[in-house]
Design a protein around this motif. Structure first.
Motif, mmCIF file in Angstrom:
data_model
loop_
_atom_site.group_PDB
_atom_site.id
_atom_site.type_symbol
_atom_site.label_atom_id
_atom_site.label_comp_id
_atom_site.label_asym_id
_atom_site.label_seq_id
_atom_site.Cartn_x
_atom_site.Cartn_y
_atom_site.Cartn_z
ATOM 1 N N HIS A 160 -3.713 -1.183 0.018
ATOM 2 C CA HIS A 160 -3.572 -0.640 1.362
ATOM 3 C C HIS A 160 -3.250 0.851 1.315
ATOM 4 N N ARG B 210 1.045 -2.930 9.671
ATOM 5 C CA ARG B 210 0.750 -4.361 9.796
ATOM 6 C C ARG B 210 1.346 -4.868 11.102
ATOM 7 N N GLU C 148 2.703 -1.336 5.967
ATOM 8 C CA GLU C 148 2.104 -2.231 4.989
ATOM 9 C C GLU C 148 2.474 -1.771 3.577
ATOM 10 N N THR D 159 -0.694 -5.940 -1.979
ATOM 11 C CA THR D 159 -0.242 -7.279 -1.600
ATOM 12 C C THR D 159 -0.924 -8.310 -2.482
ATOM 13 N N ILE E 189 5.143 -12.485 4.577
ATOM 14 C CA ILE E 189 5.113 -11.085 4.154
ATOM 15 C C ILE E 189 5.779 -10.933 2.793
ATOM 16 N N ARG F 50 4.369 -9.694 -1.193
ATOM 17 C CA ARG F 50 4.922 -8.469 -1.785
ATOM 18 C C ARG F 50 5.816 -8.716 -3.002
#
Length: 543
Positions: free
Chosen positions: A58, A64, A80, A84, A124, A128
């Motif tokens: 990203h 996001r 973001e 990811t 999320i 990550r």
């Protein structure tokens, strides 16, 4: 999941859910060294697919959008991450798995202005994080920056080496962020939580195994929730003290899980909820034997069998002893407050999984999410590998949703079958169990050979191994769906009109003239017949 029943804590008004259940097995407590954790996602009306978030890169400054996981209401935007990771269900490509149960707690601490709800936070963080510890840091950092708008939550956060339990609650509309405590479960222990805050006192000096927000105690003091020495601080006493509902509806599920692996008789009074000062259960126990994935799956199907909470001791299950009860759990009769038991296995489960994480295998192969799209007791858990990038069609069916039935969709086909079985449980469940167990036994019997082949392919090309496992996962899910359709057809023919059609050599019997053989009419089970005559007196007694 979101709360469906209100009750008052002794110290404050709060909301509580009788919803989800999580079990946790640390690597030294499992038969093969796996870290194992589970999740029943329970909420009436919930329709869930097996979610997928692809890995991605990203650009700096990319934002996001965050939509509430339960309601799909838009909350706002967050920055973001630069990279990811692939997420399938509740496991990511690094084998990190996150689940939750909602304990509610002090309702004045909900912050409606916060951007992150508990569900968005889970997915999320999975995108990550490479480890459980990293996931804890991601989750707590995000709520500190963007705010937290859910009720109090207990999170299960695991990777192939460590198992953690984290409890979090907001700080109210006037204070952005959350207070929280995370504790590592010892490698030789098992843990569980089920909609009641479970962390009490914790070692403030054990930086290796205990993490917490810097204001978790000072905020409680500021609000008047706690007075005393820091060493005596209890998270749940301050933020979500258990009352009868928290103990009987919620902690009883933990008690039952522990009771499979040790003698929990000393804590029965606590779980029963009627002795005010009964000794609380420990946060974890050391099991009396190593625990397998299959045993954990069985625990996800628990209805308190063989315990004082068992649901087969009264007429609430109907003629055919259904170990399920209608909700709401609480009800009133002639001015008396009454309740139903709430076991782990429940009809409102949207999806259920048992996650297996193994440190000695390549990460793409080591993470296996055993997944089902209905009440865990009524499904065959099928293997979904953490490297998968394409969901089985039956777990992600175009056109199917909460109000649209589809014969191609596992949620609807499994619910179709389970809702046939529920009211005639003792009569029909053995047929379902036979199919369920046959499928699952075949999956476990083949697991080693499938993973050995994946290892061979991995040595040549990790991508080939990933595709092989993805294809295998999707094939088994479709096999399950096809077999479940057959089961549905079988059940309606076999048990039509509360009679039972006879079989021979696996086929329904016919008369010499080719008609269906005479059906069996079993009538009332003996125990129910006795209760019926006792209740009706002379009314049904023939002269």
């Amino acid at each position: 999941m979101k709360k469906t029943l209100l009750f008052l804590f002794a110290i404050a008004s709060a909301t509580a859910s009788m919803a989800c259940t999580n079990f946790i097995v640390a690597k030294g407590a499992s038969t093969d060294g796996s870290v194992i954790c589970t999740y029943n996602a329970d909420d009436y009306g919930m329709f869930q697919n097996l979610c997928h978030f692809p890995a991605g890169k990203h650009a700096k400054g990319e934002m996001r959008k965050v939509y509430d996981w339960d309601t799909n209401v838009y909350h706002g935007e967050i920055a973001e991450a630069a990279e990811t990771y692939n997420v399938i269900g509740n496991i990511n490509e690094w084998q990190v798995t996150i689940g939750e149960t909602t304990f509610g707690g002090r309702e004045e601490l909900v912050d409606p202005k916060g951007i992150l709800d508990y569900g968005s936070l889970i997915y999320i963080a999975l995108q990550r994080s490479k480890t459980a510890r990293e996931a804890i840091n991601v989750m707590t950092s995000l709520v500190a920056e963007y705010g937290y708008n859910s009720e109090g939550e207990t999170f299960t956060i695991c990777d192939p080496n460590e198992a953690w339990i984290m409890e979090m609650i907001g700080k109210g509309p006037e204070n952005k962020g959350a207070v929280w405590v995370a504790m590592r479960i010892p490698d030789n222990a098992i843990c569980a939580h089920a909609n009641q805050s479970r962390i009490t006192k914790f070692n403030l000096k054990d930086k290796k195994n205990v993490l917490y927000s810097k204001d978790v105690i000072s905020f409680a003091r500021e609000k008047g929730f706690f007075t005393g020495k820091d060493a005596d601080f209890s998270f749940n006493a301050a933020y979500a003290a258990p009352d009868f509902s928290g103990r009987r509806y919620c902690e009883a599920r933990v008690w039952s899980f522990f009771n499979h692996f040790g003698d929990m008789t000393p804590y029965l009074d606590y779980a029963m909820g009627k002795v005010p000062n009964a000794e609380p259960m420990p946060l974890w126990i050391v099991p009396n034997h190593k625990v397998s994935v299959q045993e954990v799956e069985a625990c996800m199907r628990d209805h308190y069998e063989g315990t004082p909470f068992a649901l087969d001791q009264d007429m609430g299950g109907g003629i055919w002893e259904m170990p399920y009860r209608p909700t709401p759990l609480s009800f009133e009769v002639d001015g008396k407050k009454c309740f139903n038991e709430r076991p782990t296995s429940t009809q409102q489960t949207g999806f259920s999984y048992v996650s297996q994480m193994r440190s000695w295998l390549p990460r793409e192969i080591g993470g296996c999410l055993w997944w089902g799209n209905d009440d865990g007791n009524m499904v065959a858990y099928t293997p979904i590998y953490c490297c998968n990038t394409v969901q089985p069609k039956c777990y992600n069916t175009p056109g199917a949703d909460a109000v649209t039935f589809s014969m191609d969709n596992a949620f609807w086909v499994c619910n179709w079958v389970s809702n046939m079985v529920y009211p005639r449980y003792s009569q029909m469940f053995p047929s379902l169990k036979e199919v369920r167990d046959s499928l699952e036994n075949s999956y476990f019997a083949n697991q080693k050979s499938i993973e050995d082949r994946a290892m061979q392919l991995y040595a040549e090309s990790p991508a080939s191994a990933q595709k092989f496992l993805n294809d295998y996962s999707n094939e088994k899910a479709q096999q399950m769906l096809d077999r479940w359709k057959q089961l549905a057809f079988y059940l309606i023919v076999k048990y039509n009109d509360m009679a039972v059609k006879p079989e021979k050599d696996g086929k329904f019997e016919l008369t010499p003239e080719g008609l269906g053989a005479k059906v069996q009419r079993p009538g009332f089970p003996e125990n129910y017949a006795r209760r019926l005559i006792k209740e009706t007196g002379d009314k049904l007694i023939q002269p």
